[in-house]
Structures are given as structure tokens and as C-alpha cells.
Design an enzyme around this catalytic site. Structure first.
Site, PDB file in Angstrom:
ATOM      1  N   HIS A   1      21.000 -28.009  54.297  1.00  0.00           N
ATOM      2  CA  HIS A   1      21.208 -26.567  54.182  1.00  0.00           C
ATOM      3  C   HIS A   1      20.451 -26.061  52.948  1.00  0.00           C
ATOM      4  O   HIS A   1      21.046 -25.676  51.942  1.00  0.00           O
ATOM      5  CB  HIS A   1      22.715 -26.283  54.058  1.00  0.00           C
ATOM      6  CG  HIS A   1      23.107 -24.879  54.367  1.00  0.00           C
ATOM      7  ND1 HIS A   1      22.194 -23.892  54.706  1.00  0.00           N
ATOM      8  CD2 HIS A   1      24.328 -24.261  54.374  1.00  0.00           C
ATOM      9  CE1 HIS A   1      22.840 -22.749  54.914  1.00  0.00           C
ATOM     10  NE2 HIS A   1      24.124 -22.951  54.719  1.00  0.00           N
TER      11      HIS A   1
ATOM     12  N   CYS B   1      30.191 -23.324  49.461  1.00  0.00           N
ATOM     13  CA  CYS B   1      29.241 -22.563  50.282  1.00  0.00           C
ATOM     14  C   CYS B   1      29.945 -21.562  51.186  1.00  0.00           C
ATOM     15  O   CYS B   1      29.344 -20.597  51.614  1.00  0.00           O
ATOM     16  CB  CYS B   1      28.375 -23.512  51.089  1.00  0.00           C
ATOM     17  SG  CYS B   1      29.286 -24.541  52.258  1.00  0.00           S
TER      18      CYS B   1
ATOM     19  N   ASP C   1      32.742 -28.870  50.150  1.00  0.00           N
ATOM     20  CA  ASP C   1      32.373 -28.278  51.445  1.00  0.00           C
ATOM     21  C   ASP C   1      33.495 -28.653  52.411  1.00  0.00           C
ATOM     22  O   ASP C   1      34.308 -29.539  52.096  1.00  0.00           O
ATOM     23  CB  ASP C   1      31.018 -28.866  51.891  1.00  0.00           C
ATOM     24  CG  ASP C   1      30.500 -28.282  53.201  1.00  0.00           C
ATOM     25  OD1 ASP C   1      30.988 -27.211  53.623  1.00  0.00           O
ATOM     26  OD2 ASP C   1      29.606 -28.909  53.811  1.00  0.00           O
TER      27      ASP C   1
ATOM     28  N   GLN D   1      21.202 -22.536  51.267  1.00  0.00           N
ATOM     29  CA  GLN D   1      22.445 -22.493  50.495  1.00  0.00           C
ATOM     30  C   GLN D   1      22.245 -23.129  49.127  1.00  0.00           C
ATOM     31  O   GLN D   1      22.717 -22.621  48.111  1.00  0.00           O
ATOM     32  CB  GLN D   1      23.551 -23.234  51.254  1.00  0.00           C
ATOM     33  CG  GLN D   1      24.870 -23.254  50.524  1.00  0.00           C
ATOM     34  CD  GLN D   1      25.511 -21.868  50.434  1.00  0.00           C
ATOM     35  OE1 GLN D   1      25.682 -21.217  51.444  1.00  0.00           O
ATOM     36  NE2 GLN D   1      25.855 -21.434  49.239  1.00  0.00           N
TER      37      GLN D   1
ATOM     38  N   ARG E   1      22.777 -15.845  48.104  1.00  0.00           N
ATOM     39  CA  ARG E   1      22.075 -16.193  49.350  1.00  0.00           C
ATOM     40  C   ARG E   1      21.033 -15.126  49.657  1.00  0.00           C
ATOM     41  O   ARG E   1      19.906 -15.427  50.059  1.00  0.00           O
ATOM     42  CB  ARG E   1      23.074 -16.281  50.524  1.00  0.00           C
ATOM     43  CG  ARG E   1      24.083 -17.417  50.450  1.00  0.00           C
ATOM     44  CD  ARG E   1      23.436 -18.764  50.631  1.00  0.00           C
ATOM     45  NE  ARG E   1      22.661 -18.848  51.862  1.00  0.00           N
ATOM     46  CZ  ARG E   1      23.166 -19.143  53.064  1.00  0.00           C
ATOM     47  NH1 ARG E   1      24.443 -19.393  53.197  1.00  0.00           N
ATOM     48  NH2 ARG E   1      22.379 -19.236  54.132  1.00  0.00           N
TER      49      ARG E   1
ATOM     50  N   ARG F   1      19.050 -21.773  62.806  1.00  0.00           N
ATOM     51  CA  ARG F   1      20.261 -22.557  62.500  1.00  0.00           C
ATOM     52  C   ARG F   1      20.586 -23.341  63.755  1.00  0.00           C
ATOM     53  O   ARG F   1      20.820 -22.760  64.822  1.00  0.00           O
ATOM     54  CB  ARG F   1      21.421 -21.642  62.124  1.00  0.00           C
ATOM     55  CG  ARG F   1      22.758 -22.362  62.168  1.00  0.00           C
ATOM     56  CD  ARG F   1      23.880 -21.583  61.536  1.00  0.00           C
ATOM     57  NE  ARG F   1      23.756 -21.566  60.088  1.00  0.00           N
ATOM     58  CZ  ARG F   1      24.748 -21.244  59.262  1.00  0.00           C
ATOM     59  NH1 ARG F   1      25.931 -20.913  59.741  1.00  0.00           N
ATOM     60  NH2 ARG F   1      24.580 -21.254  57.962  1.00  0.00           N
TER      61      ARG F   1
HETATM   62  N1  NVA Z   1      28.985 -28.276  56.275  1.00  0.00           N
HETATM   63  C1  NVA Z   1      29.252 -26.957  56.808  1.00  0.00           C
HETATM   64  C2  NVA Z   1      28.506 -25.918  56.044  1.00  0.00           C
HETATM   65  C3  NVA Z   1      28.782 -24.507  56.491  1.00  0.00           C
HETATM   66  C4  NVA Z   1      27.958 -23.497  55.779  1.00  0.00           C
HETATM   67  C5  NVA Z   1      28.871 -26.930  58.278  1.00  0.00           C
HETATM   68  O1  NVA Z   1      27.826 -27.498  58.627  1.00  0.00           O
HETATM   69  O2  NVA Z   1      29.612 -26.374  59.074  1.00  0.00           O
HETATM   70  N1   CP Z   2      27.447 -20.803  53.774  1.00  0.00           N
HETATM   71  C1   CP Z   2      26.978 -20.412  54.953  1.00  0.00           C
HETATM   72  O1   CP Z   2      25.922 -20.835  55.408  1.00  0.00           O
HETATM   73  O2   CP Z   2      27.754 -19.489  55.591  1.00  0.00           O
HETATM   74  P1   CP Z   2      27.628 -19.018  57.100  1.00  0.00           P
HETATM   75  O3   CP Z   2      27.975 -20.210  57.970  1.00  0.00           O
HETATM   76  O4   CP Z   2      28.623 -17.910  57.215  1.00  0.00           O
HETATM   77  O5   CP Z   2      26.232 -18.556  57.355  1.00  0.00           O
END
Ligand code: NVA
Ligand code: CP
Length: 301
Positions: free
Chosen positions: A129, A259, A219, A132, A287, A102
Site C-alpha cells: 500500500h 491507516c 493495521d 498510504q 493521503r 486497487r
Molecule cells: N490491510 C488493510 C489495509 C486497509 C487500508 C486491507 O488490506 O484491508
Molecule cells: N487507508 C485506506 O486505504 O483507506 P480506504 O480503504 O478507505 O481507501
């Protein structure tokens, strides 16, 4: 399929195969049927951003598959002190069976895959993502019995989630309507892909996008790394909230997905969130199952 870097790389058959296996693994887990497909394998999990769901579902999933997960915070890795990803990839490939990462830039994930010799899974970048969205597609199929022919509506930021939903939804035969403020539309690469589909609609009207939708998705307005822009974004996204007025445009039996984490009264009202908590938390659970399927597809002998 050698890696999971972005939805654009997957075929419809790849996605269907992952979803079918995810359903099977979910059934096996619920019925206490052991499924140690990754016995003796190791997954390194590199996190350059915070996580609840991704970390815990990958870690638990790897354990359930008989393997061993290693949480690798970028605060502790040499990558956090500037060691190139190309070198990290070649070193980690000699210890591990797979890597989940990540991070911010998509290029870092692509480089890890190019320079390493083990499967790489994208656990979120600024661009996409995929993990997700595989869980989202699994959840829609679970609640609606199919994907093809359904209308997916996304309201909000044309960012990582929107990008992966557009590609995943269209590849699975859904019609996809996206409502974003003009300055927050998805990048050209995604819009070019979507332009090949008659059933794709891009608008700045949330009401228009929600019309007749079977699934309504949103989101956060400020993603990880955009915290400084939160106030500016709150103003730009005014009117892009999923609330009762938006839901009145959608089909009566429309699902809502998020998400998570969610910001109540920003991108979604508390009322709509709680009215749809059943599918939102099933989505979070999925997930686990979807990622286990991805790991088995990529890492099993
Ligand atoms: N768009 C959000 C998704 C979190 C799972 C982010 O990138 O923070
Ligand atoms: N939706 C998601 O990816 O959650 P986290 O940021 O908690 O991993």
C-alpha cells in the site's frame, strides 16, 4: 519514476521528492494558492475492493489539480467479467492520462503498467500500500521534523501495510521493528530486503518491538478479502493489540498511526486511538497531499 507500483521501486531521493512536493501542495491548498498542474488530464480509478480514503482523496486531489477523475468500479468494467488486464491496459492508455488501481494481486498492477503506456498508481494490493505509506512518512516528518534516526514499530499482520512500512521506513533511514505472530510474518521478498539493514528487527514480541519507539503503527487483523478468516485471526493476534501497556514501552512522545479503517478493541484500544486521533486523522488527510504529489510527479507535462 514512471509508475508507483510498490515502495521497493522507489529510491530515497524519489521518496524525499514526493514528500517535499506533498508539503508544498498542502501549503498551497491551505493558503488558497491554485496549483492546476494537471489541467486537462484524466485519471481512471479502478476499484476491485472497497475504499473511503483512497477513492475520495484521489478524486478530490485530481479535481484540485485541474484534472478529471473517473471512478471505474470493477462491477461495471469488462475486467470484472474476465477481460484480460493486458487488453484493458492497452485500451485505457488510449483514453486516459493515468490509472490508479486497487486490487488483490500485485501482478495485475504490474501487468497494467507493463502493457499500458501511461503511469499506473497502486492504490492497494494484497502485497503493498505505497500511497498510504507515503502519507504515513509525510505525517511522521510533519510531527517529528525528520525521519532519519527515528524508531518505527509495527505490531500486527505482516501484510500490505507492514510490507510497505518496512521498505519505506528503512529507505528513509529509520530503524524498523516489526512484531507479528510467527504464522503472519511478512513475505520473503520483504524480509530479504530488510535483512540488508542492521536497524531492522523482526520479533514475535510486541513489547520488545515497542521499546523506545517514536512511532507505533498497526493495521486490521483481517484485511479486505480475508473476512472468512476473521475469527481465526482474532485468536492468532491476541496479545498484538496497541494498548496502554504497549505505549508504556514506547517513548513518552511517541506517535500512533493507523491507516484506517480501525477496529477498536481489536488491534487498538479506543483509549489509545482517541489519545492519538490528532496524528491519525492528519495521516488520513495527508493521503490527499501525498497522492497529489505522486500524480504531479508522474503525470504533469
Ligand atoms: N490491510 C488493510 C489495509 C486497509 C487500508 C486491507 O488490506 O484491508
Ligand atoms: N487507508 C485506506 O486505504 O483507506 P480506504 O480503504 O478507505 O481507501
Amino acid at each position: 519514476m514512471k509508475h508507483l507500483l510498490k515502495m521497493l521501486d522507489l529510491t530515497t531521493e524519489d521518496i524525499t521528492g514526493i514528500l517535499d512536493l506533498a508539503d508544498q501542495l498542502k501549503y498551497e491548498l491551505k493558503h488558497n494558492i491554485p496549483h492546476p498542474h494537471l489541467k486537462g488530464k484524466t485519471l481512471g480509478m479502478i476499484f476491485q475492493k472497497a475504499s473511503t480514503r483512497t477513492r475520495v482523496s484521489f478524486e478530490t486531489g485530481m479535481y484540485q489539480l485541474g484534472g478529471y477523475p473517473l471512478f471505474l468500479s470493477s462491477n461495471d468494467l469488462q475486467i470484472g467479467r474476465g477481460e484480460p488486464v493486458q487488453d484493458t491496459a492497452r485500451v485505457l492508455s488510449r483514453y486516459l492520462s493515468g490509472i490508479m488501481i486497487r486490487t488483490f494481486e500485485q501482478k495485475e498492477v504490474e501487468d497494467l503498467a507493463e502493457y499500458g503506456s501511461i503511469p499506473v498508481i497502486n492504490g492497494l494490493t494484497d502485497f503493498c500500500h505505497p500511497c498510504q505509506v507515503l502519507a504515513d512518512l509525510m505525517t511522521i516528518r510533519e510531527f517529528k521534523g525528520k525521519l532519519e534516526g527515528l524508531k518505527m514499530c509495527f505490531i500486527g499482520d505482516g501484510n500490505n501495510m507492514a510490507n510497505s512500512l518496512i521498505v519505506g521506513g528503512l529507505k528513509m533511514g529509520m530503524s524498523v521493528s516489526i512484531a507479528c505472530p510467527v504464522d503472519y510474518q511478512p513475505p520473503k521478498e520483504i524480509l530479504d530486503f530488510a535483512a540488508r539493514y542492521d536497524c531492522f528487527e523482526m520479533t514475535d514480541s510486541p513489547m520488545q518491538a515497542a521499546k523506545g519507539a517514536d512511532v507505533v503503527i498497526t493495521d486490521v487483523w483481517a484485511s479486505m478479502g480475508q473476512e472468512d478468516e476473521a475469527a481465526k485471526r482474532r485468536a492468532a493476534f491476541e496479545g498484538y493489540q496497541i494498548n496502554d501497556d504497549i505505549m508504556a514501552q514506547a517513548n513518552n512522545d511517541a506517535m500512533v498511526l493507523h491507516c484506517l479503517p480501525a477496529h477498536r478493541e481489536e488491534e487498538i484500544t479506543e483509549r489509545v486511538f482517541e489519545a492519538h486521533s490528532k496524528e491519525i486523522f492528519e495521516e488520513a488527510e495527508n493521503r490527499l497531499h501525498a497522492q497529489k504529489a505522486v500524480m504531479v510527479k508522474l503525470m504533469a507535462d
